[in-house]
Scaffold this active site. Structure first.
Site, mmCIF file in Angstrom:
data_model
loop_
_atom_site.group_PDB
_atom_site.id
_atom_site.type_symbol
_atom_site.label_atom_id
_atom_site.label_comp_id
_atom_site.label_asym_id
_atom_site.label_seq_id
_atom_site.Cartn_x
_atom_site.Cartn_y
_atom_site.Cartn_z
ATOM 1 C CG ASP A 81 24.157 3.146 -16.571
ATOM 2 O OD1 ASP A 81 25.249 3.745 -16.406
ATOM 3 O OD2 ASP A 81 23.228 3.601 -17.255
ATOM 4 C CB VAL A 119 35.407 -6.097 -15.040
ATOM 5 C CG1 VAL A 119 35.898 -5.888 -13.642
ATOM 6 C CG2 VAL A 119 33.909 -6.293 -15.102
ATOM 7 C CE1 TYR A 128 38.650 10.621 -18.350
ATOM 8 C CE2 TYR A 128 40.538 12.082 -18.503
ATOM 9 C CZ TYR A 128 40.002 10.833 -18.215
ATOM 10 O OH TYR A 128 40.820 9.811 -17.782
ATOM 11 C CG ASP A 166 32.035 -2.570 -18.019
ATOM 12 O OD1 ASP A 166 33.254 -2.374 -17.866
ATOM 13 O OD2 ASP A 166 31.345 -1.949 -18.864
ATOM 14 C CB SER A 179 37.210 -2.308 -21.719
ATOM 15 O OG SER A 179 38.153 -1.780 -22.622
ATOM 16 N N GLY A 180 40.125 -2.882 -20.812
ATOM 17 C CA GLY A 180 41.291 -2.133 -20.355
ATOM 18 C C GLY A 180 41.779 -2.406 -18.938
ATOM 19 C CB SER A 210 43.146 10.891 -15.319
ATOM 20 O OG SER A 210 43.840 11.428 -16.433
ATOM 21 C CE LYS A 239 39.113 9.824 -14.906
ATOM 22 N NZ LYS A 239 38.793 8.501 -14.310
HETATM 23 P P1 NAI Z 1 38.254 1.507 -21.240
HETATM 24 O O1 NAI Z 1 37.401 2.350 -22.094
HETATM 25 O O2 NAI Z 1 39.017 0.398 -21.865
HETATM 26 O O3 NAI Z 1 37.398 0.901 -20.028
HETATM 27 C C1 NAI Z 1 36.448 1.646 -19.322
HETATM 28 C C2 NAI Z 1 35.329 0.730 -18.880
HETATM 29 O O4 NAI Z 1 34.365 1.484 -18.118
HETATM 30 C C3 NAI Z 1 34.581 0.100 -20.068
HETATM 31 O O5 NAI Z 1 34.546 -1.302 -19.961
HETATM 32 C C4 NAI Z 1 33.211 0.728 -19.960
HETATM 33 O O6 NAI Z 1 32.151 -0.108 -20.430
HETATM 34 C C5 NAI Z 1 33.088 1.005 -18.470
HETATM 35 N N1 NAI Z 1 32.012 1.957 -18.229
HETATM 36 C C6 NAI Z 1 31.759 3.094 -18.931
HETATM 37 N N2 NAI Z 1 30.609 3.644 -18.528
HETATM 38 C C7 NAI Z 1 30.114 2.855 -17.555
HETATM 39 C C8 NAI Z 1 28.936 2.901 -16.774
HETATM 40 N N3 NAI Z 1 27.995 3.852 -16.952
HETATM 41 N N4 NAI Z 1 28.738 1.939 -15.847
HETATM 42 C C9 NAI Z 1 29.632 0.929 -15.714
HETATM 43 N N5 NAI Z 1 30.765 0.832 -16.426
HETATM 44 C C10 NAI Z 1 31.001 1.774 -17.350
HETATM 45 O O7 NAI Z 1 39.280 2.496 -20.553
HETATM 46 P P2 NAI Z 1 40.462 2.246 -19.473
HETATM 47 O O8 NAI Z 1 41.695 2.805 -20.024
HETATM 48 O O9 NAI Z 1 40.459 0.864 -18.976
HETATM 49 O O10 NAI Z 1 39.978 3.240 -18.334
HETATM 50 C C11 NAI Z 1 39.838 2.860 -16.990
HETATM 51 C C12 NAI Z 1 39.985 4.098 -16.133
HETATM 52 O O11 NAI Z 1 41.294 4.613 -16.291
HETATM 53 C C13 NAI Z 1 39.025 5.226 -16.487
HETATM 54 O O12 NAI Z 1 38.502 5.778 -15.299
HETATM 55 C C14 NAI Z 1 39.919 6.215 -17.206
HETATM 56 O O13 NAI Z 1 39.458 7.539 -17.078
HETATM 57 C C15 NAI Z 1 41.226 6.002 -16.483
HETATM 58 N N6 NAI Z 1 42.380 6.480 -17.238
HETATM 59 C C16 NAI Z 1 42.719 5.888 -18.426
HETATM 60 C C17 NAI Z 1 43.780 6.394 -19.158
HETATM 61 C C18 NAI Z 1 44.172 5.801 -20.480
HETATM 62 O O14 NAI Z 1 44.933 6.434 -21.205
HETATM 63 N N7 NAI Z 1 43.703 4.618 -20.839
HETATM 64 C C19 NAI Z 1 44.558 7.553 -18.684
HETATM 65 C C20 NAI Z 1 44.147 8.067 -17.406
HETATM 66 C C21 NAI Z 1 43.082 7.544 -16.729
#
Ligand code: NAI
Length: 256
Positions: free
Chosen positions: A47, A9, A153, A32, A11-12, A113, A157
């Site tokens: 984590d 939560v 990665y 997060d 990010s993104g 993904s 997935k």
């Molecule tokens: P993001 O990098 O903005 O957000 C990912 C979040 O996961 C971050 O807030 C991060 O702190 C958290 N995170 C990482 N390691 C963690 C851990 N050990 N414990 C708890 N939280 C952790 O990326 P986004 O785009 O929001 O990604 C969300 C999902 O979407 C991911 O699973 C990503 O693989 C998937 N995705 C994203 C794509 C893209 O182009 N943005 C494309 C395809 C899939």
């Protein structure tokens, strides 16, 4: 009201999913490893990359949930151990631990993904790695199977897509009436996309974006995640919903 647990939560896509769920009247519990900037909902700092981290999160959860949205993920740029741990084994451990708290008819949604569609091409490896129970020593596993960092990665997935199909039929979920589905985005404008560009190269990412006219946004993905969480998706189970503006269809259409 409904209670939804959302990981990633800070990010993104996770941030937007939590925000939208809140706007729709749900109680949101966010997880997060980083603090979210403007947290408006309950938040657990935790984590997902270790069994202990997952157990610590679970210990802070309420006894009853309606849905779990597994959104947290790593791009692979921190190496295969952390990536496989967070994107698959940690996600699975959290889902298994949370299942007894999800009400009958509730749901789990895994953000996978387009990178996960290769599971059929690596079926034996995927089946072996999905078949390992619990939270394995991922470093030892990577060494044993000769896995390279750059495979982390897509492999994570692939395992997630395969496990989603299987989980829908596992007694732990099925006997409780819990549906398990995935949503698979293509390129989405979030901080992780920069990391994908560094790993895959701009040409590859831009070619995917060009196919569908633009990159997705977190706001394009969140409604699909919440739909799969909702009762309206009650007859959707074990599926992987392409949430990519038609990218996967476009690639498939070329070979079909
Ligand atoms: P993001 O990098 O903005 O957000 C990912 C979040 O996961 C971050 O807030 C991060 O702190 C958290 N995170 C990482 N390691 C963690 C851990 N050990 N414990 C708890 N939280 C952790 O990326 P986004 O785009 O929001 O990604 C969300 C999902 O979407 C991911 O699973 C990503 O693989 C998937 N995705 C994203 C794509 C893209 O182009 N943005 C494309 C395809 C899939």
């Amino acid at each position: 009201g409904k209670t939804i647990l959302v990981t990633g939560v800070a990010s993104g896509i996770g941030a937007r999913t939590a925000e939208l769920a809140g706007q729709m009247g749900a109680d949101v519990i966010g997880v997060d490893v980083r603090e979210p900037a403007g947290a408006t909902t309950a938040f657990i700092k935790g984590d997902l990359s270790t069994a202990a981290g997952v157990a610590d999160i679970v210990a802070q959860l309420p006894s009853r949930l309606d849905a779990l949205a597994n959104v947290a993920g790593l791009s692979g740029n921190t190496g295969i151990v952390s990536t496989l741990s967070v994107n698959f084994y940690g996600l699975r451990a959290l889902s298994e631990a949370v299942a007894p708290r999800i009400r009958e008819g509730g749901a789990i949604v895994n953000v996978a993904s387009i990178a996960g569609y290769g599971w059929r091409a690596h079926l034996e490896r995927a089946k072996t790695l999905v078949g390992i129970e619990g939270f394995p020593d991922v470093g030892a596993l990577a060494a044993e199977h000769g896995l390279k960092d750059e495979e982390g990665y897509p492999l994570s997935k692939e395992l997630l897509v395969l496990w989603t199909m299987r989980a829908a039929h596992l007694p732990l979920f099925r006997d409780r009436g819990i549906r398990v589905n995935a949503a698979s985005p293509g390129p989405v404008e979030t901080p992780i996309l920069k990391q994908f560009r560094a790993v895959l190269g701009d040409a590859r990412v831009d070619s995917d974006i060009t196919r569908v006219g633009r990159a997705g946004t977190a706001a394009d993905i969140a409604p699909a995640v919440l739909f799969l969480c909702s009762d309206g998706a009650r007859w959707i189970n074990g599926t992987n919903l392409a949430t990519d503006g038609g990218l996967e269809a476009s690639i498939n259409a070329e070979v079909l």
